[in-house]
Design a protein around this motif. Sequence first.
Motif, PDB file in Angstrom:
ATOM      1  N   ARG A  13      10.414   2.047   3.021  1.00  0.00           N
ATOM      2  CA  ARG A  13      10.470   2.331   4.458  1.00  0.00           C
ATOM      3  C   ARG A  13       9.067   2.212   5.052  1.00  0.00           C
ATOM      4  O   ARG A  13       8.123   2.795   4.515  1.00  0.00           O
ATOM      5  N   GLN A  15       7.201   3.077   8.580  1.00  0.00           N
ATOM      6  CA  GLN A  15       7.513   3.885   9.764  1.00  0.00           C
ATOM      7  C   GLN A  15       6.253   4.441  10.396  1.00  0.00           C
ATOM      8  O   GLN A  15       5.225   4.561   9.739  1.00  0.00           O
ATOM      9  N   GLU A  16       6.353   4.805  11.677  1.00  0.00           N
ATOM     10  CA  GLU A  16       5.227   5.402  12.394  1.00  0.00           C
ATOM     11  C   GLU A  16       5.194   6.916  12.218  1.00  0.00           C
ATOM     12  O   GLU A  16       4.122   7.505  12.261  1.00  0.00           O
ATOM     13  N   TRP A  17       6.319   7.544  12.044  1.00  0.00           N
ATOM     14  CA  TRP A  17       6.388   8.998  11.965  1.00  0.00           C
ATOM     15  C   TRP A  17       6.095   9.511  10.560  1.00  0.00           C
ATOM     16  O   TRP A  17       6.204   8.796   9.583  1.00  0.00           O
ATOM     17  N   GLU A  67       7.942  -5.227   3.682  1.00  0.00           N
ATOM     18  CA  GLU A  67       9.026  -4.600   2.918  1.00  0.00           C
ATOM     19  C   GLU A  67       9.402  -5.434   1.693  1.00  0.00           C
ATOM     20  O   GLU A  67       9.605  -4.886   0.604  1.00  0.00           O
ATOM     21  N   ILE A  89       7.301   5.038   1.046  1.00  0.00           N
ATOM     22  CA  ILE A  89       7.244   5.202   2.494  1.00  0.00           C
ATOM     23  C   ILE A  89       5.801   4.943   2.885  1.00  0.00           C
ATOM     24  O   ILE A  89       4.889   5.581   2.347  1.00  0.00           O
ATOM     25  N   ARG A  91       3.286   4.551   6.276  1.00  0.00           N
ATOM     26  CA  ARG A  91       3.163   4.709   7.714  1.00  0.00           C
ATOM     27  C   ARG A  91       2.281   3.624   8.304  1.00  0.00           C
ATOM     28  O   ARG A  91       1.378   3.106   7.645  1.00  0.00           O
TER      29      ARG A  91
END
Length: 160
Positions: A13, A15-17, A67, A89, A91
Motif C-alpha cells: 500500500r 498512501q499519504e495517511w 507497487e 505500507i 507513505r
Amino acid sequence: MSAPAAVKPFQVRIQEWDFDLTAELAKLRADNPKVGAVVGFVGTVRDLNEGAEVAQMELEHYPGMTEQSIAAIIEQARQRWPIFGALVIHRVGPLQPLEQIVLVAVTSAHRGEAFAACEFIIDYLKTEAPFWKKEQTPEGARWVDARVSDETALKKWGGA
C-alpha cells in the motif's frame, strides 16, 4: 472482542495517511494459527541528515510502478524463505520529523525466516523501489541521494 479482519497475505500500500502499527500487525496475522513469528520494521523521518537539520521530507513516487516494484521484492523474499505473509505500507507526500514513513511486516512459522525476509525486503525497498525524497533544510530544499550503506546492505543478499 473479536479478532481483526485479516488482510491479503501479501500486500503493498502506498498512501499519504499514517498507519496504526498494532492494528496492521494484528490484521496480518489474523486467522492463521500457523504463524509463530511476526517481525516488523518501521522507518521514521529523522530531524538530521548528513549534518543538516531536516524540517520536512517530501516523498514522491511513480504510481503503479512503485507497487509493482515492491510486489516483486516481496515475491523474491517468498522464493527465499517460507513466509506466510508480508505487508509493506509506504507513505508519500510531506512528512515531519518523527513521523512514520514505512512499515515492513512479515509472518512465518519461525523468527529466523521472518527476520531475514523483513530485512531483505527493506534493504531492497530502500534501493530498488522508485521513490524520490526531498528534504527541507535551513539551506533550502535538496533531493536525497541513495546512501552507500543501502547499496552495501544489498551485497549480503547477492545484489548490487
